[in-house]
Design a protein around this motif. Structure first.
Motif: not given
Length: 544
Positions: A356-367
């Motif tokens: 589930p931490q992959a969602a945080i990694c993806d959200a950071l790079r997107a934001a």
């Protein structure tokens, strides 16, 4: 030129160096310096001397320049020592100016307030350069020599430089004259050494390159080598972003993964640039490298120190790479494609592993915009994916404690954010590491930089807990009381957001990064759920 006191002289020198912000703690033994800096520049009163050095360190890293920290003598200087060790480990440019007791009593051992035994010796042990201001005529020279040592200059490797300044000399008027810098000659490989290394490179059909922190000043030269050869690029953590990590030939900080080990086994030439092959990046030196190894380093002692080298090239990375690239030939058919496949494989594998931490990694790079600082403390999210999977496009954006000490991330983030106020800064920290310097939340609230602090809360030292669970029958010292971060943020006057599920990541991080001030984001790891495999540090336990 004359100055009314040492503070006015310090401000003049800092302006010469392009420094507009200084971090520190005021004391009776640095008051003239702090008053002048606060009046003429920006003084940031942190809550601990270690954080002053961390903030100055990251201010310099994020700007590609020099940072400055002011501390008091004795205990104050001692408190700074751990962060000076981090700067020394990283070779980062910090000018640390600390007070000293009155010169009349210096070295007398009579217990003068804030006095410590052999302060200069202590500073020498944890700094690349250390000196004492001896009188009012040479203070400017001492400061400039320290700054030059910290920056490295032509032929130098840089690091923290500490200056102790007796308080009576700080208050006295100063006489300052122009100083012409004297730099040592820049080392360079001989024509014969370059020709021999070039011949090996010309023969390469399956080349790889490994870039460390010493390659960051040769970004264009490294990119041209990759283009000419088709080589895959591995990096140490310090070398990340030297070539933007969305480049198809950049494999990155994945050297110890099975796919990259197989690639290394098939490579016929390896060129390494400015990397010290740290234990945690080579699986405690068990990683095997190709024997056809060309190593470039400005530090002669680094050549062949860890791995055998066929062609050691002692010199600055940029001109040495330029000379070497003249010999480059394209890789064999299919090598670029294999490099791309390995690049995709290691990323997909890690993305899956962290759950589930992959969602945080993806959200950071997107934001985050392409230019944004990502400062990381030593914590599981940083060590597992923040140091690898979260793409870096510029080495100045890649701020982390290279020496491995916890608790330095927030201070670094504050320094980076104030050094780069037009770009957002994100800090990844664990609840255990944040507790080391919890007082810096007040600095964050006071200075209000554009900083998102993401705290991964697992109730203690998770990485060591995982290590004990794997290798021991009991836990020791790893389960800690954790504050209510919402109440803590409210007490400090900080906005608070929470991530407790994967679907929270994108909206929460998007809102926090879009803010023009600080936000504390808590990641509730118990609610979010575990990684597929508990992360343990890449270290060996002797005898097991």
């Amino acid at each position: 030129m004359r100055y009314d006191n040492g503070g006015d002289l310090l401000v003049a020198v800092l302006r010469e160096l392009g420094i507009d912000t200084v971090f520190g703690i005021v004391s009776v033994h640095n008051l003239p310096l702090v008053e002048a800096v606060d009046r003429e520049l920006r003084f940031v009163p942190v809550r601990h001397e270690a954080s002053a050095v961390n903030a100055a360190d990251a201010y310099g890293r994020a700007r590609g320049s020099l940072g400055c920290a002011l501390t008091s003598t004795g205990t104050g200087a001692g408190n700074a020592a751990g962060s000076l060790i981090e700067s020394l480990s990283a070779g980062s440019s910090v000018l640390h100016v600390t007070g000293q007791i009155e010169s009349e009593f210096l070295g007398s051992g009579r217990g003068f307030i804030h006095e410590t035994k052999d302060q200069l010796g202590m500073l020498t042990a944890v700094s690349a350069h250390a000196a004492t201001v001896p009188d009012t005529e040479r203070a400017g020279r001492v400061l400039r020599e320290a700054a030059r040592a910290a920056l490295g200059g032509p032929g130098g490797t840089g690091g923290p430089a500490s200056v102790e300044w007796p308080i009576d000399l700080q208050y006295a008027s100063q006489t300052d004259g122009p100083v012409v810098p004297e730099y040592p000659a820049v080392p360079a490989p001989t024509d014969g050494e370059l020709a021999a290394a070039g011949a090996l490179l010309a023969s390469a059909r399956r080349p790889l390159v490994w870039a460390g922190g010493g390659a960051t000043g040769a970004r264009g030269e490294l990119a041209r080598l990759l283009e000419a050869t088709g080589a895959g690029l591995l990096t140490s953590n310090s070398g990340r972003g030297t070539v933007p990590e969305d480049h198809e030939q950049v494999i990155g900080n994945f050297a110890t993964t099975p796919a990259v080990r197989a690639l290394l086994a098939d490579a016929d030439v390896l060129v390494t640039i400015g990397t010290h092959f740290r234990s945690n990046e080579t699986a405690d030196y068990t990683l095997e490298l190709p024997p056809a190894h060309v190593q470039i380093d400005l530090d002669a002692a680094a050549l062949g120190r860890v791995y055998p080298v066929a062609h050691p090239l002692h010199g600055d990375a940029a001109p040495t790479l330029t000379a070497l690239t003249r010999h480059a030939t394209p890789a064999e058919d299919g090598w670029r494609e294999r490099v791309r496949a390995v690049r995709d494989d290691v990323r997909a594998t890690l993305h899956d592993t962290i759950g589930p931490q992959a969602a945080i990694c993806d959200a950071l790079r997107a934001a985050l915009p392409r230019e944004a600082v990502v400062a990381r403390d030593v914590t599981i999210p940083s060590s597992s994916w923040g140091n690898r999977l979260l793409d870096m496009y510029d080495p100045r954006d890649n701020v982390f404690p290279r020496g491995g000490g916890i608790g330095q991330g927030l201070g670094m983030g504050i320094g980076a954010a104030l050094g780069r106020p037009d770009s957002p800064t994100v800090v990844l920290a664990g609840d255990g590491g944040l507790a080391v310097h919890l007082g810096e939340l007040l600095t964050l609230a006071q200075e209000r930089p554009r900083l998102t602090l993401i705290v991964f809360n697992d109730g203690g030292y998770g990485v060591l807990r995982n290590m004990q669970d794997r290798h021991s029958e009991r836990r020791s010292g790893v389960d800690l009381v954790t504050p209510d971060f919402e109440l803590l943020a409210r007490a400090c006057g900080l906005p608070y957001l929470r991530i407790g599920a994967e679907e929270d990541a994108a909206p929460v991080i998007g809102e926090a990064v879009a803010s023009d001030g600080p936000t504390l984001v808590e990641v509730d790891l118990a609610a979010l759920g575990p990684m597929k495999n508990p992360f343990t540090p890449p270290v060996r336990i002797p005898g097991r």
